[in-house]
Design a protein around this motif. Structure first.
Motif, PDB file in Angstrom:
ATOM      1  N   ALA A 197       0.834  -1.201   0.000  1.00  0.00           N
ATOM      2  CA  ALA A 197       0.000   0.000   0.000  1.00  0.00           C
ATOM      3  C   ALA A 197       0.871   1.253   0.000  1.00  0.00           C
ATOM      4  O   ALA A 197       0.598   2.226  -0.723  1.00  0.00           O
ATOM      5  CB  ALA A 197      -0.923  -0.002   1.212  1.00  0.00           C
ATOM      6  N   THR A 198       1.932   1.251   0.803  1.00  0.00           N
ATOM      7  CA  THR A 198       2.843   2.389   0.849  1.00  0.00           C
ATOM      8  C   THR A 198       3.498   2.623  -0.504  1.00  0.00           C
ATOM      9  O   THR A 198       3.615   3.767  -0.970  1.00  0.00           O
ATOM     10  CB  THR A 198       3.927   2.147   1.920  1.00  0.00           C
ATOM     11  OG1 THR A 198       3.300   2.014   3.195  1.00  0.00           O
ATOM     12  CG2 THR A 198       4.922   3.294   1.944  1.00  0.00           C
ATOM     13  N   ALA A 199       3.922   1.531  -1.143  1.00  0.00           N
ATOM     14  CA  ALA A 199       4.553   1.656  -2.460  1.00  0.00           C
ATOM     15  C   ALA A 199       3.576   2.226  -3.486  1.00  0.00           C
ATOM     16  O   ALA A 199       3.949   3.068  -4.313  1.00  0.00           O
ATOM     17  CB  ALA A 199       5.067   0.294  -2.919  1.00  0.00           C
ATOM     18  N   ALA A 200       2.310   1.776  -3.426  1.00  0.00           N
ATOM     19  CA  ALA A 200       1.313   2.257  -4.390  1.00  0.00           C
ATOM     20  C   ALA A 200       1.010   3.739  -4.166  1.00  0.00           C
ATOM     21  O   ALA A 200       0.945   4.534  -5.120  1.00  0.00           O
ATOM     22  CB  ALA A 200       0.039   1.436  -4.269  1.00  0.00           C
ATOM     23  N   LEU A 201       0.841   4.143  -2.912  1.00  0.00           N
ATOM     24  CA  LEU A 201       0.566   5.551  -2.623  1.00  0.00           C
ATOM     25  C   LEU A 201       1.745   6.435  -3.017  1.00  0.00           C
ATOM     26  O   LEU A 201       1.553   7.545  -3.533  1.00  0.00           O
ATOM     27  CB  LEU A 201       0.252   5.708  -1.130  1.00  0.00           C
ATOM     28  CG  LEU A 201      -1.124   5.189  -0.701  1.00  0.00           C
ATOM     29  CD1 LEU A 201      -1.167   4.941   0.793  1.00  0.00           C
ATOM     30  CD2 LEU A 201      -2.215   6.165  -1.113  1.00  0.00           C
ATOM     31  N   THR A 202       2.950   5.932  -2.823  1.00  0.00           N
ATOM     32  CA  THR A 202       4.135   6.694  -3.209  1.00  0.00           C
ATOM     33  C   THR A 202       4.223   6.826  -4.722  1.00  0.00           C
ATOM     34  O   THR A 202       4.541   7.901  -5.249  1.00  0.00           O
ATOM     35  CB  THR A 202       5.404   6.009  -2.675  1.00  0.00           C
ATOM     36  OG1 THR A 202       5.323   5.913  -1.246  1.00  0.00           O
ATOM     37  CG2 THR A 202       6.654   6.789  -3.059  1.00  0.00           C
ATOM     38  N   ARG A 203       3.935   5.727  -5.429  1.00  0.00           N
ATOM     39  CA  ARG A 203       4.017   5.754  -6.888  1.00  0.00           C
ATOM     40  C   ARG A 203       3.016   6.750  -7.474  1.00  0.00           C
ATOM     41  O   ARG A 203       3.339   7.491  -8.413  1.00  0.00           O
ATOM     42  CB  ARG A 203       3.749   4.347  -7.440  1.00  0.00           C
ATOM     43  CG  ARG A 203       3.860   4.254  -8.970  1.00  0.00           C
ATOM     44  CD  ARG A 203       3.748   2.834  -9.442  1.00  0.00           C
ATOM     45  NE  ARG A 203       2.417   2.265  -9.245  1.00  0.00           N
ATOM     46  CZ  ARG A 203       2.109   1.340  -8.348  1.00  0.00           C
ATOM     47  NH1 ARG A 203       3.044   0.881  -7.528  1.00  0.00           N
ATOM     48  NH2 ARG A 203       0.882   0.873  -8.243  1.00  0.00           N
ATOM     49  N   TRP A 204       1.815   6.792  -6.914  1.00  0.00           N
ATOM     50  CA  TRP A 204       0.783   7.661  -7.476  1.00  0.00           C
ATOM     51  C   TRP A 204       0.873   9.089  -6.976  1.00  0.00           C
ATOM     52  O   TRP A 204       0.643  10.042  -7.730  1.00  0.00           O
ATOM     53  CB  TRP A 204      -0.603   7.083  -7.174  1.00  0.00           C
ATOM     54  CG  TRP A 204      -0.962   5.927  -8.054  1.00  0.00           C
ATOM     55  CD1 TRP A 204      -0.822   4.608  -7.763  1.00  0.00           C
ATOM     56  CD2 TRP A 204      -1.489   5.992  -9.373  1.00  0.00           C
ATOM     57  NE1 TRP A 204      -1.224   3.833  -8.810  1.00  0.00           N
ATOM     58  CE2 TRP A 204      -1.642   4.651  -9.832  1.00  0.00           C
ATOM     59  CE3 TRP A 204      -1.841   7.021 -10.237  1.00  0.00           C
ATOM     60  CZ2 TRP A 204      -2.134   4.340 -11.095  1.00  0.00           C
ATOM     61  CZ3 TRP A 204      -2.340   6.716 -11.486  1.00  0.00           C
ATOM     62  CH2 TRP A 204      -2.475   5.386 -11.903  1.00  0.00           C
ATOM     63  N   PHE A 205       1.164   9.257  -5.702  1.00  0.00           N
ATOM     64  CA  PHE A 205       1.034  10.595  -5.104  1.00  0.00           C
ATOM     65  C   PHE A 205       2.307  11.105  -4.441  1.00  0.00           C
ATOM     66  O   PHE A 205       2.277  12.138  -3.779  1.00  0.00           O
ATOM     67  CB  PHE A 205      -0.107  10.565  -4.080  1.00  0.00           C
ATOM     68  CG  PHE A 205      -1.377   9.985  -4.643  1.00  0.00           C
ATOM     69  CD1 PHE A 205      -1.996  10.577  -5.738  1.00  0.00           C
ATOM     70  CD2 PHE A 205      -1.926   8.829  -4.136  1.00  0.00           C
ATOM     71  CE1 PHE A 205      -3.144  10.045  -6.290  1.00  0.00           C
ATOM     72  CE2 PHE A 205      -3.083   8.276  -4.679  1.00  0.00           C
ATOM     73  CZ  PHE A 205      -3.686   8.885  -5.764  1.00  0.00           C
TER      74      PHE A 205
END
Length: 474
Positions: A463-471
């Motif tokens: 989840a952290t990786a996904a939020l970092t990638r997008w935002f």
């Protein structure tokens, strides 16, 4: 300095401006026309467009069906033949909404104005220059500056030319004429699609007033693009196709079209972006062009707003081309396939019969229905729900669509996802967290403002990786 200048105030430009205005982005629309023109052009909102506008708060929620798995069907055509049935889940509403393009433009203009967007009608753009830190737009009334400029200025886009963006093209194979005129003998004119020796007509017969008349002729040589058109041209084309004289008079609109296609090689160059016909043109078969452009605006609007606001990195804008360019390619392919099926001559009858047989099967019909309506669009091929369009399922006292009108991404936290609470708190400036008890298909879902899933799963590191990638990192 403005946040965004939108070049072109058609439906696509006005929707994009409304989306930016809702997020508080200082936005200006520059449009050469002083008012919306009523023209008998596109008049269909397909399923995914309607579903997207529902999630952005522009359409009312449809009534809840008794059967949550029910499907709504409407008859449609492919290549002029009534061989296709459009389908959509009943929880999303009808798979097709009839609405004049001019009315859509007026609606979104009103939405944009209500949200503080500056609309400069009667202003013509004469130059666009990306200065690195900002963009300068020259008009016949002076200069404007903004952080970004989006070209929604049609097939002959000034922004596209200024950006030096090339395109991939396919030459026209038919010549079309669209007219609004009174038929002299409406009883002898067939309504709907009609196949003749030189092509097809599509006529909405109105015995008491003006009829909408379209002709598609494959006879060569084809007229030059932009060649003038007269009532006699329309009458002669309709007469050749139908095999008898089709008298008509009192035209209130005449225009040419064809199946010429162009797809911009990139939708972004620096601070200049493209949407709608500035990015893609194709045959108006199946009413897909308007829908393609409106979905461009929905995809780009939230991304551009977050980048301008500083709640997402500029790299987020790169996903716009990566996601929308393949969708336009697919639309161009199916409109070219339709044009091929419409070619007159007995040698093409076996092909038309074969396609009709394939579309009579549930899988074949569903495949093409999803392509025409864009319900088959998936952004990427990630695991689980990633890249899919989340259905309008219940979430507590609300539904998925009711969570999205504010224009912010939503992290849906289902049962057993308490470990993600701290992760969600780190991105609270950009993402809303919503806890729920429903089974939405994954324990946690990062939902974009346009209704597509950015990430799904349960692992906190993922989840952290996904939020970092997008935002961006927090």
């Amino acid at each position: 300095m403005r946040g965004v200048i939108v070049a072109g105030g058609g439906p696509v430009g006005m929707l994009l401006a409304a989306e930016l205005g809702r997020q508080g982005v200082p936005t200006t629309v520059v449009e050469k026309l002083t008012e919306t023109h009523d023209e008998p052009r596109a008049g269909t909102l397909h399923a995914r467009t309607a579903q997207s506008l529902l999630r952005r708060g522009y359409l009312p929620a449809p009534p809840r069906p008794r059967d949550p798995h029910a499907v709504v069907e409407v008859p449609f055509h492919f290549g002029g033949r009534p061989v296709l049935t459009l389908e959509s889940p009943a929880i999303e509403g009808a798979p097709m909404i009839g609405q004049a393009q001019s009315d859509i433009e007026r609606f979104f203009e009103a939405q944009a104005r209500a949200r503080g967007v500056e609309i400069l009608r009667g202003h013509r753009i004469t130059g666009v220059r990306d200065d690195g830190s900002h963009v300068t737009v020259t008009t016949d009334h002076g200069e404007l500056t903004a952080a970004y400029v989006v070209g929604c200025d049609g097939a002959r886009s000034t922004v596209r030319e200024a950006a030096g963006i090339t395109g991939t093209t396919h030459p026209a194979t038919f010549a079309g004429i669209l007219g609004l005129a009174r038929l002299g003998d409406p009883a002898r004119v067939p309504g709907g699609w009609t196949h003749g020796p030189t092509g097809w007509t599509l006529i909405n017969v109105n015995p008491a007033g003006h009829s909408r008349i379209l002709t598609h002729e494959f006879t060569e040589p084809l007229p030059e693009r932009g060649a003038p058109v007269t009532l006699e041209d329309l009458r002669a084309a309709a007469s050749r196709i139908l095999g008898h004289d089709v008298p008509m008079a009192d035209p209130v609109f005449l225009g040419r079209f064809s199946d010429f296609t162009r797809l911009a090689d990139t939708y972004r160059r620096g601070r200049l972006l493209l949407a709608g016909d500035a990015a893609h043109v194709h045959a108006p078969l199946g009413g897909q062009g308007l829908n393609l452009g409106l979905q461009d605006a929905v995809n780009l609007g939230w991304k551009l707003a977050m980048v301008v606001a500083g709640t997402a990195p500029e790299t987020l804008l790169d996903t716009y081309h990566a996601e929308r360019h393949p969708v336009a390619e697919a639309v161009i392919e199916n409109t070219r396939a339709q044009a091929a099926l419409m070619r007159p001559g007995p040698e093409f009858e076996p092909l038309r019969a074969l396609v009709a047989d394939l579309l009579s099967t549930p899988d074949g019909n569903r495949l093409l229905s999803d392509r025409i309506s864009a319900q088959g669009v998936r952004y990427g091929d990630g695991p689980g729900l990633d890249g899919t369009f989340l259905p309008n399922l219940p979430v507590g006292e609300q539904s998925v669509a009711q969570l999205l009108p504010p224009g912010r991404p939503v992290l849906l936290l289902g049962p057993g996802t308490h470990d993600l609470t701290d992760v969600a708190a780190r991105w609270k400036d950009a993402v809303d967290a919503v806890a729920h008890e429903e089974d939405l298909g994954a324990p946690a879902i990062l939902l974009r403002p346009d209704g597509y899933v950015a990430w799904s799963g349960q692992d906190a590191d993922h989840a952290t990786a996904a939020l970092t990638r997008w935002f961006g990192p927090r």
